[in-house]
Motif scaffolding. Structure first.
Motif, PDB file in Angstrom:
ATOM      1  N   TYR A 461      28.405  14.560 -42.742  1.00 31.04           N
ATOM      2  CA  TYR A 461      27.750  15.693 -43.159  1.00 31.04           C
ATOM      3  C   TYR A 461      26.057  15.485 -42.571  1.00 31.04           C
ATOM      4  O   TYR A 461      25.649  16.575 -42.129  1.00 31.04           O
ATOM      5  CB  TYR A 461      27.299  15.503 -44.835  1.00 31.04           C
ATOM      6  CG  TYR A 461      26.336  16.563 -45.289  1.00 31.04           C
ATOM      7  CD1 TYR A 461      26.350  17.898 -45.033  1.00 31.04           C
ATOM      8  CD2 TYR A 461      25.267  16.041 -45.765  1.00 31.04           C
ATOM      9  CE1 TYR A 461      25.301  18.797 -45.583  1.00 31.04           C
ATOM     10  CE2 TYR A 461      24.017  16.856 -46.248  1.00 31.04           C
ATOM     11  CZ  TYR A 461      24.318  18.168 -46.153  1.00 31.04           C
ATOM     12  OH  TYR A 461      23.118  19.049 -46.291  1.00 31.04           O
ATOM     13  N   GLU A 464      26.728  16.168 -38.760  1.00 34.22           N
ATOM     14  CA  GLU A 464      27.239  17.245 -38.269  1.00 34.22           C
ATOM     15  C   GLU A 464      27.111  18.602 -38.858  1.00 34.22           C
ATOM     16  O   GLU A 464      27.085  19.742 -38.450  1.00 34.22           O
ATOM     17  CB  GLU A 464      28.942  17.181 -38.248  1.00 34.22           C
ATOM     18  CG  GLU A 464      29.319  15.876 -37.786  1.00 34.22           C
ATOM     19  CD  GLU A 464      29.370  15.464 -36.705  1.00 34.22           C
ATOM     20  OE1 GLU A 464      29.345  16.473 -35.754  1.00 34.22           O
ATOM     21  OE2 GLU A 464      29.547  14.298 -36.125  1.00 34.22           O
ATOM     22  N   LYS A 465      26.781  18.513 -40.246  1.00 34.18           N
ATOM     23  CA  LYS A 465      26.663  19.684 -41.121  1.00 34.18           C
ATOM     24  C   LYS A 465      25.120  20.017 -41.349  1.00 34.18           C
ATOM     25  O   LYS A 465      24.758  21.201 -41.518  1.00 34.18           O
ATOM     26  CB  LYS A 465      27.605  19.720 -42.185  1.00 34.18           C
ATOM     27  CG  LYS A 465      29.084  19.892 -42.102  1.00 34.18           C
ATOM     28  CD  LYS A 465      29.281  21.101 -41.623  1.00 34.18           C
ATOM     29  CE  LYS A 465      30.862  21.335 -41.007  1.00 34.18           C
ATOM     30  NZ  LYS A 465      31.180  22.423 -40.363  1.00 34.18           N
TER      31      LYS A 465
END
Ligand SMILES: [Zn+2]
Ligand SMILES: [Zn+2]
Length: 508
Positions: A461, A464-465
């Motif tokens: 997370y 990447e997010k």
């Protein structure tokens, strides 16, 4: 009508909550209070404070006296004060010319006298003074009032003073501190802050502001809290679940909180205990409206007689695991002479232990159980419901383990309260740890693997997010050059700690 509610033992006015209505159901609430709390629209900041609504009944918090209209003839009276007083539900007759009404509330047990002090771990939106009034009305000793951020809304900022406020009228303490929130990594309660820990929330909606970027992790918030001598609680455990495993693996969580009765949360709690993490249990409400009573879920913490009841000592008792969660019932539990939070020491082969639990409640309870490493090992049941259940038995222990006591409705299901979430009536103690040999330890390979999976998810997370500024476009609050290294550090520490434990286990 001038109404006084007195404590039956002392004859003195006692803070409580009151509801009056005619036999036809027309409410007659005291002056200054709502006949019906406005809460149907599921909005915040509508009728917050001073009243409580349970189902369709609205209660007014009073200091023991109030004034208002009551109709002549029959009136229904409904009064309550926490879990240590018998609730009063009766009919009174108001005569023409009558201007005074005295009602009596009876205490059936006194937990403070036994050195157990109650607190709500988690309250929002009340003011400090209002929290004192409602806590006294609910016979609650401690309110952890938490400022937080909800997108572009900031609440209780004005209440933060970095120290407790102690009521001179009763034994109530309100400490305004913080809940820091991140929508994927998790939420974190920081009790007893002297200085605010910023930013409150991070990485955009819902918790932080629109357009926000990921600037902080829970682990760093926990460290800032511990540096000040504060206490770190993982609220509504385990959700959001991106970082709790990191906090537990690295020893940053002082306690876990339950705000409802939920099987999954029970299993998650037991899973970590079974993997050898000592985690006290606390209860709180996450109160955000007048649709739940402050302290409806509460933490009882044991402060020994030689220590004063202060906020600091109460938090110390929680960190030591001398707690039980009460969602209505009160519970006493011992294994041999060990009390909740203690470690009982047995020879390396183990042995027989005497286990005793008593649950008492103003609400009917149906099941009282002893849980050992997540399994029910002793139980008493009263299908019709009782106000007292007792269990005394001898159990064989063959290795390091933990035991806790819990009680609830039939077959350990929950009979709901009338608050907005319909939370279940139950109680659950923190564990008594039993060491066979010199050191208490437990390990569970499945849990360790599960924690690593969660931690990898948290790292994914972050990488990447989560929203980030392009590197080197901004100066971050921590002053480090590599922002990702800063964010990921506690996750890497956790992975290392778990691997270390796996290797130790493999060797032994
Ligand atoms: Zn939260
Ligand atoms: Zn909250």
């Amino acid at each position: 009508m001038h109404v006084t509610v007195v404590d039956d033992a002392t004859g003195k006015p006692v803070p409580c909550r009151v509801h009056f209505r005619s036999p036809e159901g027309i409410p007659y609430q005291p002056h200054g209070h709502h006949d019906h709390v406005n809460s149907n629209l599921n909005t915040w900041h509508v009728d917050v404070g001073g009243d409580l609504r349970l189902g369709q009944i609205t209660y007014a918090y009073i200091d023991g006296t109030c004034q208002g209209w009551l109709p002549r003839g029959e009136v229904l009276v409904d009064i309550a004060r926490g879990y240590e007083y018998e609730p009063l539900r009766s009919r009174v007759y108001i005569a023409p010319g009558q201007r005074e009404l005295t009602l009596r509330l009876k205490r059936w047990t006194d937990m403070n006298a036994r050195r157990w002090f109650s607190g709500d771990s988690h309250v929002h939106f009340l003011g400090t003074q209002g929290a004192h009034l409602e806590a006294q009305g609910e016979d609650l000793n401690v309110v952890n009032l938490l400022q937080s951020q909800w997108g572009h809304l900031f609440t209780n900022t004005e209440d933060f003073i970095g120290e407790p406020t102690v009521s001179n009228r009763g034994r109530t303490i309100v400490y305004c501190s913080q809940e820091n929130r991140q929508h994927v990594l998790g939420h974190l309660i920081l009790w007893g802050l002297k200085r605010a820990v910023m930013p409150w929330c991070t990485a955009g909606p819902d918790e932080a502001e629109l357009g926000g970027t990921l600037e902080e992790t829970l682990a760093h918030w926990a460290d800032r809290c511990h540096e000040q001598g504060g206490t770190v609680i993982i609220p509504h455990f385990p959700f959001p679940n991106g970082e709790p495993a990191v906090l537990i693996a690295t020893g940053r969580a002082d306690a876990l909180e339950m705000i409802g009765f939920d099987n999954f949360q029970h299993r998650e709690y037991y899973r970590y205990l079974n993997c050898g993490y000592r985690l006290p249990l606390v209860g709180g409400t996450d109160k955000m409206s007048s649709e739940v009573a402050v302290g409806q879920y509460r933490t009882y913490a044991y402060i020994p007689p030689e220590e004063e009841f202060t906020y600091e000592n109460w938090c110390k008792a929680v960190r030591a695991g001398r707690t039980f969660l009460s969602g209505g019932a009160l519970i006493h539990f011992s294994v041999e002479d060990a009390q909740i939070g203690d470690t009982l020491r047995l020879p390396s082969g183990g042995g027989m232990v005497e286990v005793e639990a008593v649950a008492e409640s103003i609400f009917p309870i149906h099941t009282l159980q002893i849980v050992q490493q997540g399994q029910v090992v002793a139980s008493v049941d009263e299908p019709k419901g009782a106000n007292r259940l007792q269990l005394k038995t001898r159990l064989r222990v063959t290795g390091n383990t933990w035991m806790a006591a819990r009680c609830a409705g039939p077959n350990y299901t929950a009979v709901p309260h009338f608050d907005v979430w319909r939370r279940g009536v139950f109680a659950h103690t923190s564990p008594i740890y039993i060491a066979c040999g010199d050191r208490w330890s437990l390990f569970d390979r499945g849990t360790a693997q599960y924690m690593l999976t969660l931690i990898e998810g948290g790292l994914a997370y972050i990488r990447e997010k989560a929203a980030h500024h392009p590197s080197h476009h901004v100066t971050h609050h921590h002053g480090e050059d590599d922002h990702f290294a800063y964010l990921e550090r506690p996750f890497r520490e956790a992975i290392e700690a778990i691997h270390r434990r796996m290797h130790e286990e493999f060797r032994s």
